[in-house]
Scaffold this motif. Sequence first.
Motif, mmCIF file in Angstrom:
data_model
loop_
_atom_site.group_PDB
_atom_site.id
_atom_site.type_symbol
_atom_site.label_atom_id
_atom_site.label_comp_id
_atom_site.label_asym_id
_atom_site.label_seq_id
_atom_site.Cartn_x
_atom_site.Cartn_y
_atom_site.Cartn_z
ATOM 1 N N ASP A 167 0.807 -1.218 0.000
ATOM 2 C CA ASP A 167 0.000 0.000 0.000
ATOM 3 C C ASP A 167 0.846 1.278 0.000
ATOM 4 O O ASP A 167 0.379 2.333 -0.404
ATOM 5 C CB ASP A 167 -0.924 0.012 1.217
ATOM 6 C CG ASP A 167 -2.007 -1.056 1.124
ATOM 7 O OD1 ASP A 167 -2.252 -1.533 -0.001
ATOM 8 O OD2 ASP A 167 -2.599 -1.400 2.160
ATOM 9 N N ALA A 168 2.080 1.157 0.448
ATOM 10 C CA ALA A 168 2.938 2.341 0.547
ATOM 11 C C ALA A 168 3.242 2.962 -0.812
ATOM 12 O O ALA A 168 3.553 4.148 -0.905
ATOM 13 C CB ALA A 168 4.238 1.990 1.252
ATOM 14 N N VAL A 169 3.160 2.170 -1.864
ATOM 15 C CA VAL A 169 3.503 2.690 -3.191
ATOM 16 C C VAL A 169 2.253 2.938 -4.039
ATOM 17 O O VAL A 169 2.353 3.193 -5.239
ATOM 18 C CB VAL A 169 4.463 1.740 -3.938
ATOM 19 C CG1 VAL A 169 5.793 1.664 -3.228
ATOM 20 C CG2 VAL A 169 3.845 0.355 -4.104
ATOM 21 N N THR A 170 1.075 2.864 -3.410
ATOM 22 C CA THR A 170 -0.161 3.172 -4.138
ATOM 23 C C THR A 170 -0.553 4.620 -3.895
ATOM 24 O O THR A 170 -0.057 5.278 -2.984
ATOM 25 C CB THR A 170 -1.303 2.260 -3.675
ATOM 26 O OG1 THR A 170 -1.562 2.507 -2.278
ATOM 27 C CG2 THR A 170 -0.963 0.804 -3.879
ATOM 28 N N GLY A 171 -1.430 5.134 -4.723
ATOM 29 C CA GLY A 171 -1.880 6.510 -4.544
ATOM 30 C C GLY A 171 -1.462 7.371 -5.720
ATOM 31 O O GLY A 171 -1.237 6.887 -6.827
ATOM 32 N N GLY A 172 -1.328 8.665 -5.462
ATOM 33 C CA GLY A 172 -1.001 9.600 -6.530
ATOM 34 C C GLY A 172 0.501 9.782 -6.675
ATOM 35 O O GLY A 172 1.284 9.554 -5.755
ATOM 36 N N TYR A 173 0.890 10.198 -7.894
ATOM 37 C CA TYR A 173 2.295 10.484 -8.183
ATOM 38 C C TYR A 173 2.404 11.856 -8.846
ATOM 39 O O TYR A 173 1.568 12.228 -9.667
ATOM 40 C CB TYR A 173 2.892 9.421 -9.113
ATOM 41 C CG TYR A 173 3.155 8.083 -8.426
ATOM 42 C CD1 TYR A 173 4.413 7.790 -7.938
ATOM 43 C CD2 TYR A 173 2.130 7.152 -8.276
ATOM 44 C CE1 TYR A 173 4.660 6.574 -7.316
ATOM 45 C CE2 TYR A 173 2.363 5.946 -7.649
ATOM 46 C CZ TYR A 173 3.622 5.660 -7.162
ATOM 47 O OH TYR A 173 3.869 4.462 -6.541
ATOM 48 N N LEU A 174 3.452 12.600 -8.489
ATOM 49 C CA LEU A 174 3.725 13.882 -9.103
ATOM 50 C C LEU A 174 4.907 13.693 -10.046
ATOM 51 O O LEU A 174 6.031 13.396 -9.630
ATOM 52 C CB LEU A 174 4.065 14.931 -8.033
ATOM 53 C CG LEU A 174 4.391 16.347 -8.521
ATOM 54 C CD1 LEU A 174 3.253 16.924 -9.343
ATOM 55 C CD2 LEU A 174 4.712 17.256 -7.347
ATOM 56 N N ILE A 175 4.649 13.838 -11.344
ATOM 57 C CA ILE A 175 5.674 13.568 -12.363
ATOM 58 C C ILE A 175 6.045 14.878 -13.052
ATOM 59 O O ILE A 175 5.177 15.663 -13.456
ATOM 60 C CB ILE A 175 5.146 12.566 -13.403
ATOM 61 C CG1 ILE A 175 4.789 11.246 -12.718
ATOM 62 C CG2 ILE A 175 6.178 12.332 -14.495
ATOM 63 C CD1 ILE A 175 4.104 10.252 -13.623
ATOM 64 N N SER A 176 7.324 15.127 -13.182
ATOM 65 C CA SER A 176 7.809 16.313 -13.856
ATOM 66 C C SER A 176 8.409 15.910 -15.191
ATOM 67 O O SER A 176 9.251 15.007 -15.255
ATOM 68 C CB SER A 176 8.879 17.009 -12.998
ATOM 69 O OG SER A 176 9.431 18.094 -13.678
#
Length: 320
Positions: A305-314
């Motif tokens: 679960d620690a790597v699930t969720g939203g990501y901010l990509i540049s």
Amino acid sequence: MKKHLILLVLLNSLPLLLFLAQSNFEMVVESNDGKKTVFNTSDINQVYFQNKEEIDNNEKSCVLKSFYLTDGKKDYHSFSISDSVVQVIVDNNADLTKIKACFTYDGNNVTIKGVEQKSGITENDFSDFCNPIIYTVNDIVGGAKNYKIEIYNLPIVYIETPDGVAITSREEWVENSSFIIRYTDGSVEDYGEANVKGRGNWSWSQAKKPYAIKLANKPKGRTVLGMPPHKRWVLLANPLDYLPNALGFEVNRRTESCKWSPRCRYVELFLNGEYKGLYLLVEQIKIDKNRIDISEMKKTDIDGDAVTGGYLISYDDAYD
């Protein structure tokens, strides 16, 4: 033999006698009515220096001491009167087409293009910001002082760097700067110490530079032009067009699938006392409950679960 050289200068019918006198200087002046007056060297010296002192003093007395605009319902006060410029901030929706100026001054009268102005009575159109109105304070002997009236109907951002050092880098922060905003209601908010640097790729190469702002402290309990408090901000220069960025942010905000879009406000920027023009103050994209509301991962978050969720990509396609 009498030797002399005379130059007469008329200023509002007041004669100034500028001369180079040698021995036994004497002059006869005949006025329009035929009356003749004889001057010797000492007389002319006395007249000249008395008149010069009077004019010098009158020029110094051509001073605009206070200035504000009023529509009868609200007053818009000047926040700066310098040697030749008066700066006034007004509401964004203020009707400036027929508005009165109230002022005090030292001098004989005040005019605009030769037309006398009466404080609190004479109406003028101040709506053309590209062609500011010039007020002239006149004295009784022809001396005059011009004052350009600059109108601002947007919030004003003031950035001051230590000793006025220039911002020349996109990598190095200029630390211990100040960040102040003057709101259109005349109030001033000092957001304290700030670090400033350049930003952008192509836009940084333009004459009008964009900037990144990092406040030393999050302004607790205070918004920034109505936007939620945060340390990080961007000043977009919009060198080609002022509309696309703000329009794009607003379209995204109204799209249901877009959870967040940067809020922004148009501002006028003064950097180290120099006017830089119209800018867009924008929320910098950051992970925050009021911005990109996702959990910030730790280096130890590598599975489950620690790597699930939203990501901010540049994504950066600048190859410089």
